[in-house]
Design an enzyme around this catalytic site. Sequence first.
Site, PDB file in Angstrom:
ATOM      1  N   ASN A  67       2.784   4.853 -14.832  1.00  0.00           N
ATOM      2  CA  ASN A  67       2.565   3.662 -13.998  1.00  0.00           C
ATOM      3  C   ASN A  67       1.085   3.399 -13.714  1.00  0.00           C
ATOM      4  O   ASN A  67       0.727   2.795 -12.712  1.00  0.00           O
ATOM      5  CB  ASN A  67       3.415   3.745 -12.727  1.00  0.00           C
ATOM      6  N   TYR A  88      -0.531  17.493  -7.469  1.00  0.00           N
ATOM      7  CA  TYR A  88       0.807  16.957  -7.176  1.00  0.00           C
ATOM      8  C   TYR A  88       1.713  18.006  -6.542  1.00  0.00           C
ATOM      9  O   TYR A  88       2.945  17.885  -6.634  1.00  0.00           O
ATOM     10  CB  TYR A  88       1.434  16.398  -8.458  1.00  0.00           C
ATOM     11  N   HIS A 144      -2.942   5.943  -9.650  1.00  0.00           N
ATOM     12  CA  HIS A 144      -2.596   6.665  -8.413  1.00  0.00           C
ATOM     13  C   HIS A 144      -3.494   6.142  -7.301  1.00  0.00           C
ATOM     14  O   HIS A 144      -4.667   5.838  -7.533  1.00  0.00           O
ATOM     15  CB  HIS A 144      -2.859   8.174  -8.572  1.00  0.00           C
TER      16      HIS A 144
HETATM   17  N1  UDP Z   1       7.122   9.627 -10.638  1.00  0.00           N
HETATM   18  C1  UDP Z   1       8.028   9.823 -11.676  1.00  0.00           C
HETATM   19  N2  UDP Z   1       9.362   9.612 -11.415  1.00  0.00           N
HETATM   20  C2  UDP Z   1       9.833   9.220 -10.191  1.00  0.00           C
HETATM   21  C3  UDP Z   1       8.896   9.039  -9.155  1.00  0.00           C
HETATM   22  C4  UDP Z   1       7.567   9.253  -9.408  1.00  0.00           C
HETATM   23  O1  UDP Z   1       7.661  10.175 -12.776  1.00  0.00           O
HETATM   24  O2  UDP Z   1      11.045   9.048 -10.018  1.00  0.00           O
HETATM   25  C5  UDP Z   1       5.675   9.859 -10.898  1.00  0.00           C
HETATM   26  C6  UDP Z   1       4.869   8.564 -10.973  1.00  0.00           C
HETATM   27  O3  UDP Z   1       3.829   8.730 -11.944  1.00  0.00           O
HETATM   28  C7  UDP Z   1       4.317   8.473  -9.572  1.00  0.00           C
HETATM   29  C8  UDP Z   1       4.030   9.948  -9.260  1.00  0.00           C
HETATM   30  O4  UDP Z   1       5.123  10.635  -9.848  1.00  0.00           O
HETATM   31  O5  UDP Z   1       3.178   7.641  -9.485  1.00  0.00           O
HETATM   32  C9  UDP Z   1       3.937  10.290  -7.788  1.00  0.00           C
HETATM   33  O6  UDP Z   1       5.080   9.800  -7.125  1.00  0.00           O
HETATM   34  P1  UDP Z   1       4.982   9.068  -5.723  1.00  0.00           P
HETATM   35  O7  UDP Z   1       6.352   8.932  -5.182  1.00  0.00           O
HETATM   36  O8  UDP Z   1       3.961   9.751  -4.867  1.00  0.00           O
HETATM   37  O9  UDP Z   1       4.494   7.579  -6.134  1.00  0.00           O
HETATM   38  P2  UDP Z   1       3.092   6.831  -5.905  1.00  0.00           P
HETATM   39  O10 UDP Z   1       2.510   7.319  -4.599  1.00  0.00           O
HETATM   40  O11 UDP Z   1       2.210   7.168  -7.088  1.00  0.00           O
HETATM   41  O12 UDP Z   1       3.449   5.361  -5.869  1.00  0.00           O
HETATM   42 MG    MG Z   2       2.172   9.234  -3.900  1.00  0.00          MG
END
Ligand code: UDP
Ligand code: MG
Length: 138
Positions: free
Chosen positions: A112, A49, A115
């Site tokens: 959520n 990440y 991934h």
């Molecule tokens: N996440 C979080 N808070 C936020 C946004 C994201 O904890 O406000 C976490 C969540 O688990 C998310 C991951 O960080 O799936 C990666 O974020 P991203 O924006 O890449 O979302 P994704 O691609 O997983 O939809």
């Molecule tokens: Mg993402």
Amino acid sequence: MSMTFSIIKPDATKRNLTGAINKMIEDNNLIIVAQKRIKLTKEKAEGFYSIHKDKPFFKELIHYMISGPIIVQVLKGDNAVENYRKIMGATNPENADNGTIRKEFAINIQENSVHGSDSEENARIEIDYFFEKNEIIS
Ligand code: UDP
Ligand code: MG
């Protein structure tokens, strides 16, 4: 056919949802061509990440991602990256469409459940971060 990278996250493995999520993946014409259950180290999670390292949620995200086992997977199918993002639903389950994995199973914007890679290029990078070529059987 193309490939994407998937993680079934700790909130889902803790609730024994691996099979239910895999069923949704397979029902939507994606083939699981590699899969393993692992526990991330802090270093491995931070590397995965790293794009989010300056975000306010980064520290908590890492803590969550190492809180239990995860399932890492390679999924294959037509437009795998785009198709899986659609099946997953929006990052925040409150905004996820009906019938998506996150609408069905996610607890909140952090926990959520899944991934999925957001581009073909990131899919290649993420697959290589977890799998050897000979572990992917298509
Ligand atoms: N996440 C979080 N808070 C936020 C946004 C994201 O904890 O406000 C976490 C969540 O688990 C998310 C991951 O960080 O799936 C990666 O974020 P991203 O924006 O890449 O979302 P994704 O691609 O997983 O939809
Ligand atoms: Mg993402």
